[in-house]
Design an enzyme around this catalytic site. Sequence first.
Site, PDB file in Angstrom:
ATOM      1  N   CYS A 139      71.438  39.464  12.897  1.00 19.40           N
ATOM      2  CA  CYS A 139      71.522  38.016  13.095  1.00 19.40           C
ATOM      3  C   CYS A 139      70.788  37.603  14.370  1.00 19.40           C
ATOM      4  O   CYS A 139      71.312  37.760  15.475  1.00 19.40           O
ATOM      5  CB  CYS A 139      72.982  37.572  13.156  1.00 19.40           C
ATOM      6  SG  CYS A 139      73.195  35.791  13.386  1.00 19.40           S
ATOM      7  N   CYS A 142      72.528  34.846  16.353  1.00 21.46           N
ATOM      8  CA  CYS A 142      73.698  35.343  17.107  1.00 21.46           C
ATOM      9  C   CYS A 142      73.271  36.077  18.371  1.00 21.46           C
ATOM     10  O   CYS A 142      73.884  35.918  19.431  1.00 21.46           O
ATOM     11  CB  CYS A 142      74.523  36.296  16.246  1.00 21.46           C
ATOM     12  SG  CYS A 142      74.924  35.706  14.602  1.00 21.46           S
ATOM     13  N   ASP A 143      72.251  36.918  18.262  1.00 23.19           N
ATOM     14  CA  ASP A 143      71.981  37.901  19.310  1.00 23.19           C
ATOM     15  C   ASP A 143      70.630  37.777  19.999  1.00 23.19           C
ATOM     16  O   ASP A 143      70.365  38.498  20.961  1.00 23.19           O
ATOM     17  CB  ASP A 143      72.107  39.316  18.710  1.00 23.19           C
ATOM     18  CG  ASP A 143      73.505  39.589  18.177  1.00 23.19           C
ATOM     19  OD1 ASP A 143      74.468  39.077  18.777  1.00 23.19           O
ATOM     20  OD2 ASP A 143      73.632  40.287  17.155  1.00 23.19           O
TER      21      ASP A 143
END
Length: 314
Positions: A139, A142-143
Amino acid sequence: MDNQQAERTHLLIIGSGPAGYTAAIYAARANLKPMLYQGIQPGGQLTITTEVENYPGFPEGIQGPELMIHFEKQAQRMGADLRYGLATKVDFSTQPYKVWIDEEKLIEADAVIIATGASAKWLNIESEQRLNGYGVSACAVCDGFFFRGKEVAIVGAGDTAAEEALYLSKLCSTVHMLIRREEMRASKVMQERVKNTANIKIYWNTETDEILGDKTVEAVRIKNRKSGEMHEIAVKGFFVAIGHNPNSEVFKPFLNMDEAGYILTQPGTAKTNVEGVFAAGDVQDKIYRQAVTAAGSGCMAALDAERYLSEKGL
């Protein structure tokens, strides 16, 4: 298994990520006494992530497993009945709905919330799982933040991979995009955006041989599928963007789904095509796939279920 052996509940929640736990919190506060089965991975995908910095309310960030422990404890405190077990068979043809847990225990429910999530597709190489959460991610949204100013690699050739590569290009110094074939599957518009982004470097006919690094990602070894030539690229992050599989197989005989298996819900609601069956989180969301949006849809599902049970006098 006959009805005498069944356990009855007003509301059964299947799955225990942000969507399932949020649904349990809201349903328990509404005195619906929800029963929740946690599934094969209690806490969902966040339990295999490390730092979570984009979930509101945690200004210093929080570890994914710790965040899900907070969700679980809150659902328990509200009075939700949390249980271990996996839904292995369902019958939504008649009320009350029937759900079999671990192929042996039968639960009958007046309403059901499905929050079984989706599982990222992986390349299935040893280093990918060993370094998952330590530079390997499925992701970018997300990261990606953790790799500002650094070089990263991303695998994938569809619209999701293109979107994530473009997202990473705004944060990272260079994005090495690894594509197995001579062309991308992404839409023409997305392909043009990727090709016109200066710091995205595309590698055609390329597959990942190994992700290198002892404790964190240090490089990726790639192989040209035509020449067989091996090459190493120094990167700090490795993103897998080859798609997700919604965990919806057991519900296919009864629920409408798209071609990828995501459960279809009525716009603006958590309602499926079966009255009294609701879906929330990544099992029905292939666009956003964030913890906060999953939690929001879990709230929607609980409110929809509460209204449904109230209207039916249950």
